[in-house]
Design an enzyme around this catalytic site. Structure first.
Site, short mmCIF file in Angstrom:
data_model
loop_
_atom_site.label_atom_id
_atom_site.label_comp_id
_atom_site.label_asym_id
_atom_site.label_seq_id
_atom_site.Cartn_x
_atom_site.Cartn_y
_atom_site.Cartn_z
N CYS A 104 28.71 -7.63 97.61
CA CYS A 104 28.50 -6.26 97.13
C CYS A 104 29.75 -5.64 96.49
O CYS A 104 29.66 -5.11 95.38
CB CYS A 104 28.00 -5.35 98.24
SG CYS A 104 27.35 -6.17 99.68
N ARG A 133 32.09 -17.16 106.39
CA ARG A 133 32.38 -16.35 107.57
C ARG A 133 32.95 -17.26 108.66
O ARG A 133 32.45 -18.38 108.89
CB ARG A 133 31.12 -15.64 108.09
CG ARG A 133 30.74 -14.50 107.14
CD ARG A 133 29.55 -13.70 107.59
NE ARG A 133 29.09 -12.88 106.46
CZ ARG A 133 27.99 -12.15 106.45
NH1 ARG A 133 27.22 -12.11 107.51
NH2 ARG A 133 27.66 -11.46 105.38
N GLN A 151 23.84 -17.27 99.38
CA GLN A 151 22.86 -16.19 99.33
C GLN A 151 22.25 -16.06 97.95
O GLN A 151 22.97 -16.15 96.96
CB GLN A 151 23.55 -14.86 99.64
CG GLN A 151 23.56 -14.47 101.09
CD GLN A 151 24.21 -13.12 101.27
OE1 GLN A 151 25.27 -12.86 100.71
NE2 GLN A 151 23.57 -12.25 102.04
N ASP A 153 21.59 -13.48 96.22
CA ASP A 153 21.93 -12.07 96.37
C ASP A 153 21.56 -11.25 95.12
O ASP A 153 21.53 -11.80 94.02
CB ASP A 153 23.44 -11.96 96.62
CG ASP A 153 23.78 -10.75 97.47
OD1 ASP A 153 22.86 -10.01 97.85
OD2 ASP A 153 24.98 -10.54 97.74
N HIS A 155 21.90 -6.92 93.55
CA HIS A 155 22.22 -5.51 93.75
C HIS A 155 21.66 -4.68 92.61
O HIS A 155 21.86 -5.02 91.45
CB HIS A 155 23.74 -5.31 93.85
CG HIS A 155 24.31 -5.95 95.06
ND1 HIS A 155 25.00 -7.15 95.01
CD2 HIS A 155 24.27 -5.60 96.36
CE1 HIS A 155 25.36 -7.49 96.24
NE2 HIS A 155 24.93 -6.58 97.08
N LYS A 239 17.68 -0.69 106.66
CA LYS A 239 17.17 -1.85 105.94
C LYS A 239 15.80 -2.24 106.42
O LYS A 239 15.38 -1.87 107.52
CB LYS A 239 18.13 -3.02 106.08
CG LYS A 239 18.39 -3.44 107.50
CD LYS A 239 19.32 -4.64 107.57
CE LYS A 239 19.54 -5.05 109.01
NZ LYS A 239 19.88 -6.43 109.20
N HIS A 285 20.52 -3.43 98.07
CA HIS A 285 20.89 -4.84 98.26
C HIS A 285 19.63 -5.60 98.66
O HIS A 285 18.86 -5.11 99.48
CB HIS A 285 21.86 -5.03 99.44
CG HIS A 285 23.02 -4.07 99.46
ND1 HIS A 285 24.32 -4.49 99.30
CD2 HIS A 285 23.08 -2.73 99.66
CE1 HIS A 285 25.13 -3.45 99.40
NE2 HIS A 285 24.41 -2.36 99.61
ZN LIG Z 1 25.08 -6.43 99.11
#
Ligand SMILES: [Zn+2]
Length: 413
Positions: A104, A133, A151, A153, A155, A239, A285
């Site tokens: 992000c 991580r 991911q 991902d 946005h 979320k 997200h």
């Molecule tokens: Zn994000």
């Protein structure tokens, strides 16, 4: 068959090795999976599916580096929230960097790179990229819990009045995706725990607003029975989690959609309204698979590695009865024709017996196996051996067989 027995047969760690999908190397380190060519096909096919849907909804691909200066995460608030999970790097000049645990803040920098007008919004970025991580060794589990994970991902940066519409578009994609895999989906709405305000970024009014926006979208979609997860929200906003139940009856969190009023403020994101004033965008997200590794860990166990035709790393295996020149030539022609149609086909012309070669193909859970011998050479027809769980195809001309398989692959069946 007992649940335990069933699970060990379909354990993703075991199947990952047997089906040659991913490996771990002591030299690379635990929790860091390496994907073989077969496993990479799975990842790519899944990702293509997600990205095709996003392209239809106006998402644009972006690309970011996998590390960042400490300052980016100090500004976004992730430095303190994620400090234990971050892999730290020090440059030769003494600067502190970290491997990215999420995307992000990087994507927000692309948004912030120039002034934005209300007319440009929504701006939708998508990127399938690996995050890192520092999980503790004892918590690692095959590809279900890893130190590097990829991911799918995305946005969205939009105006407040666009949130519900964008949210519903994402919803449509999530539903379409999971329907393909025959999971039953359940929804969990995760909100903040009002008793621990210090655990969350942003103002209470922003949270109330975000929670209201989400509920409005859910009502419009006809959802009534939501599971509520009080205290399960991300630190920057509420979320919606999608929970999938697999063939072993287990429930997994898969996709998430998060509405975020907090990060745009922290990152000082803005756009110019029609009256010339400056306003903050809302960030949404979402990830449809979540992490590809985790998705595949669950999916491999859900299917016991029997992937549908469109997803199978090898869709057709051609086996020779013997290696006499005309038979070998026909077998090679069939593989070439299959590949020309975009199918993933391999030839087994080893000196093993036909029954051994068929057994090998079955062990690898390949959807269709063709034996090429004298009979096929004479007739120009094949008798496809289908994996027991998929569509049985009749004795037919070679070209007809291949075009039927190609149609299944194109339809994602
Ligand atoms: Zn994000």
């Amino acid at each position: 068959m007992s649940e335990e027995r069933k699970l060990s047969d379909s354990d993703h760690r075991r199947l990952g090795q047997e089906l040659d999908l991913f490996i771990f190397s002591d030299l690379v380190g635990s929790g860091l999976p390496l994907w073989t060519p077969r496993g990479t096909v799975l990842r790519q096919e899944l990702d293509d599916f997600v990205q095709e849907m996003r392209d239809e909804h106006g998402y644009l691909p972006v690309t970011i580096p996998h590390i960042t200066k400490k300052e980016l995460y100090q500004k976004s608030g992730h430095w303190t929230k994620f400090s234990d999970d971050l892999f730290h790097i020090k440059s030769r000049e003494g600067h502190e960097f970290a491997m990215k645990p999420m995307n992000c803040p990087h994507h927000a920098q692309i948004y912030a790179s120039r002034p934005r007008s209300y007319r440009e919004l929504p701006i939708r970025y998508r990127e399938t990229t690996t995050n890192y991580r520092d999980e503790q060794t004892g918590e690692l589990n095959g590809i279900l819990r890893t130190r590097s994970f990829t991911q799918d991902d995305a946005h969205v940066f939009c105006r407040e009045e666009q949130v519900v519409e964008e949210f519903l578009k994402i919803w449509t994609m999530v539903e379409k995706f999971y329907k393909t895999f025959e999971y039953s989906l359940k929804l969990r709405f995760s909100t903040r725990d009002e008793k621990t305000p210090e655990a969350y970024a942003g103002e209470p009014e922003q949270w109330d607003k975000a929670e209201t926006e989400l509920k409005e979208a859910l009502t419009r979609h006809g959802v009534t029975n939501l599971e509520e997860g009080v205290g399960d929200a991300a630190f920057y906003g509420p979320k919606l989690d999608f929970l999938a139940t697999d063939s072993l009856g287990r429930e997994w969190q898969v996709a998430t959609i998060q509405i975020d009023f907090a990060q745009p403020k922290g990152m000082e994101l803005a756009y110019t309204k029609d009256d010339g004033k400056s306003e903050r965008p809302v960030m949404i997200h979402h990830a449809i698979m979540g992490s590809i590794e985790r998705f595949l860990a669950v999916y491999i166990e859900h299917t016991s590695g029997k992937f549908p035709v469109w997803l199978a790393p090898e869709q057709v295996r051609v086996v020779t009865l013997n290696n006499e020149a005309p038979i070998l030539k026909l077998a090679k022609d069939v593989v070439k024709k299959a590949r020309d149609l975009g199918l993933r086909a391999e030839l087994d012309d080893s000196n093993e017996s036909v029954s051994k070669k068929i057994h090998d193909s079955e062990t690898m859970k390949i959807p269709y196996t063709l034996v090429i011998g004298e009979k096929e050479l004479k007739s120009g027809q094949v008798e496809p051996r289908s994996r027991t769980d998929i569509k049985k195809l009749p004795v037919t001309k070679i070209d007809d067989f291949l075009s039927q398989v190609a149609a299944q692959a194109a339809d994602r069946t």
